[in-house]
Scaffold this motif. Sequence first.
Motif, PDB file in Angstrom:
ATOM      1  N   THR A 216      56.296 -20.760  20.951  1.00  0.00           N
ATOM      2  CA  THR A 216      55.327 -21.534  20.608  1.00  0.00           C
ATOM      3  C   THR A 216      55.077 -22.889  21.194  1.00  0.00           C
ATOM      4  OG1 THR A 216      56.798 -22.986  19.312  1.00  0.00           O
ATOM      5  CG2 THR A 216      55.728 -21.052  18.035  1.00  0.00           C
ATOM      6  N   GLN A 217      53.857 -23.221  21.329  1.00  0.00           N
ATOM      7  CA  GLN A 217      53.354 -24.442  21.879  1.00  0.00           C
ATOM      8  C   GLN A 217      52.999 -25.449  20.969  1.00  0.00           C
ATOM      9  OE1 GLN A 217      51.146 -21.556  23.425  1.00  0.00           O
ATOM     10  NE2 GLN A 217      52.737 -21.104  24.508  1.00  0.00           N
ATOM     11  N   THR A 218      53.482 -26.711  21.202  1.00  0.00           N
ATOM     12  CA  THR A 218      53.010 -27.795  20.265  1.00  0.00           C
ATOM     13  C   THR A 218      51.796 -28.260  20.454  1.00  0.00           C
ATOM     14  OG1 THR A 218      54.636 -29.107  21.493  1.00  0.00           O
ATOM     15  CG2 THR A 218      54.899 -29.356  19.060  1.00  0.00           C
ATOM     16  N   GLY A 219      51.140 -28.283  19.444  1.00  0.00           N
ATOM     17  CA  GLY A 219      49.589 -28.861  19.307  1.00  0.00           C
ATOM     18  C   GLY A 219      49.094 -30.091  19.988  1.00  0.00           C
ATOM     19  N   GLY A 220      48.249 -30.095  20.434  1.00  0.00           N
ATOM     20  CA  GLY A 220      47.503 -31.301  21.496  1.00  0.00           C
ATOM     21  C   GLY A 220      46.270 -31.408  21.114  1.00  0.00           C
ATOM     22  N   THR A 221      45.386 -31.886  22.107  1.00  0.00           N
ATOM     23  CA  THR A 221      44.010 -31.766  22.082  1.00  0.00           C
ATOM     24  C   THR A 221      43.475 -30.726  21.533  1.00  0.00           C
ATOM     25  OG1 THR A 221      43.662 -31.913  24.315  1.00  0.00           O
ATOM     26  CG2 THR A 221      43.847 -34.038  23.144  1.00  0.00           C
TER      27      THR A 221
ATOM     28  N   ILE B 264      50.122 -12.099  15.632  1.00  0.00           N
ATOM     29  CA  ILE B 264      50.282 -13.256  16.584  1.00  0.00           C
ATOM     30  C   ILE B 264      49.757 -12.940  17.833  1.00  0.00           C
ATOM     31  CG2 ILE B 264      51.921 -14.768  17.875  1.00  0.00           C
ATOM     32  CD1 ILE B 264      53.697 -14.574  15.386  1.00  0.00           C
ATOM     33  N   GLN B 265      49.862 -11.744  18.387  1.00  0.00           N
ATOM     34  CA  GLN B 265      49.130 -11.220  19.593  1.00  0.00           C
ATOM     35  C   GLN B 265      47.563 -11.172  19.563  1.00  0.00           C
ATOM     36  OE1 GLN B 265      51.023  -7.064  20.127  1.00  0.00           O
ATOM     37  NE2 GLN B 265      51.714  -7.712  22.003  1.00  0.00           N
ATOM     38  N   ARG B 266      47.137 -10.920  18.429  1.00  0.00           N
ATOM     39  CA  ARG B 266      45.579 -10.956  18.289  1.00  0.00           C
ATOM     40  C   ARG B 266      45.164 -12.258  18.408  1.00  0.00           C
ATOM     41  NH1 ARG B 266      46.477  -7.283  14.315  1.00  0.00           N
ATOM     42  NH2 ARG B 266      46.300  -8.708  12.562  1.00  0.00           N
ATOM     43  N   THR B 267      45.735 -13.180  17.378  1.00  0.00           N
ATOM     44  CA  THR B 267      45.142 -14.325  17.126  1.00  0.00           C
ATOM     45  C   THR B 267      45.670 -15.570  18.071  1.00  0.00           C
ATOM     46  OG1 THR B 267      46.955 -14.999  15.449  1.00  0.00           O
ATOM     47  CG2 THR B 267      45.197 -13.771  14.616  1.00  0.00           C
ATOM     48  N   GLY B 268      46.888 -15.424  18.566  1.00  0.00           N
ATOM     49  CA  GLY B 268      47.519 -16.585  19.503  1.00  0.00           C
ATOM     50  C   GLY B 268      48.014 -17.608  18.600  1.00  0.00           C
ATOM     51  N   SER B 269      48.391 -17.393  17.431  1.00  0.00           N
ATOM     52  CA  SER B 269      48.676 -18.317  16.658  1.00  0.00           C
ATOM     53  C   SER B 269      49.327 -17.835  15.263  1.00  0.00           C
ATOM     54  CB  SER B 269      47.498 -19.246  15.941  1.00  0.00           C
ATOM     55  OG  SER B 269      47.512 -19.867  14.673  1.00  0.00           O
ATOM     56  N   ILE B 270      50.531 -18.559  15.101  1.00  0.00           N
ATOM     57  CA  ILE B 270      51.395 -18.081  14.037  1.00  0.00           C
ATOM     58  C   ILE B 270      50.598 -18.487  12.583  1.00  0.00           C
ATOM     59  CG2 ILE B 270      53.546 -18.562  12.497  1.00  0.00           C
ATOM     60  CD1 ILE B 270      54.912 -19.200  15.095  1.00  0.00           C
ATOM     61  N   SER B 271      49.953 -19.506  12.480  1.00  0.00           N
ATOM     62  CA  SER B 271      49.218 -19.989  11.160  1.00  0.00           C
ATOM     63  C   SER B 271      48.014 -18.975  11.078  1.00  0.00           C
ATOM     64  CB  SER B 271      48.369 -21.301  11.581  1.00  0.00           C
ATOM     65  OG  SER B 271      47.738 -21.611  10.319  1.00  0.00           O
ATOM     66  N   GLN B 272      47.305 -18.711  12.175  1.00  0.00           N
ATOM     67  CA  GLN B 272      46.186 -17.694  12.080  1.00  0.00           C
ATOM     68  C   GLN B 272      46.776 -16.199  11.930  1.00  0.00           C
ATOM     69  OE1 GLN B 272      42.688 -18.383  11.801  1.00  0.00           O
ATOM     70  NE2 GLN B 272      43.622 -20.404  11.631  1.00  0.00           N
ATOM     71  N   ALA B 273      47.855 -15.885  12.193  1.00  0.00           N
ATOM     72  CA  ALA B 273      48.500 -14.557  11.927  1.00  0.00           C
ATOM     73  C   ALA B 273      48.765 -14.594  10.549  1.00  0.00           C
ATOM     74  CB  ALA B 273      49.753 -14.258  12.733  1.00  0.00           C
ATOM     75  N   ALA B 274      49.308 -15.482   9.799  1.00  0.00           N
ATOM     76  CA  ALA B 274      49.678 -15.559   8.447  1.00  0.00           C
ATOM     77  C   ALA B 274      48.516 -15.506   7.457  1.00  0.00           C
ATOM     78  CB  ALA B 274      50.480 -17.004   8.323  1.00  0.00           C
ATOM     79  N   LYS B 275      47.551 -16.368   8.007  1.00  0.00           N
ATOM     80  CA  LYS B 275      46.330 -16.251   7.201  1.00  0.00           C
ATOM     81  C   LYS B 275      45.742 -14.824   7.412  1.00  0.00           C
ATOM     82  CE  LYS B 275      44.691 -20.596   7.517  1.00  0.00           C
ATOM     83  NZ  LYS B 275      43.484 -21.713   8.135  1.00  0.00           N
TER      84      LYS B 275
END
Length: 118
Positions: free
Chosen positions: A69-74, A31-42
């Motif tokens: 977490t922050q919710t998605g936006g643009t 998560i630190q590397r990618t800034g995203s739970i989704s990308q970290a999981a991948k």
Amino acid sequence: MSKPRLKLHVRILSEEQIAFGPGKAGLLEAIQRTGSISQAAKSMNMSYRRAWQLVDTMNQCFQSALVETQTGGTHGGGAVVTEFGQVILKKFRAMEQQAAKALEHDFQELSSYLKSPQ
């Protein structure tokens, strides 16, 4: 010919939950590397759902959140390992190293009794 090695699995339990362990530490690092739970999981070949469950367990077991977490936006959402999460991760990695160091002498003695690979 590979030589014997010691592999420890340090886990911190809270009630019956695994509050923290090697997999959760790896997830925080991803998560630190990618800034995203989704990308970290991948990056760990893990489903998003599983990664989210691990994050949720960590956040529930500790006094303060390890991941926010922050919710998605643009620009999409994201996740960040909190300062508290970084402290927990650093302490956990230090515990792993200390445990391995404490067992090194006994491991060397025990491994000398293993058969040599053919």
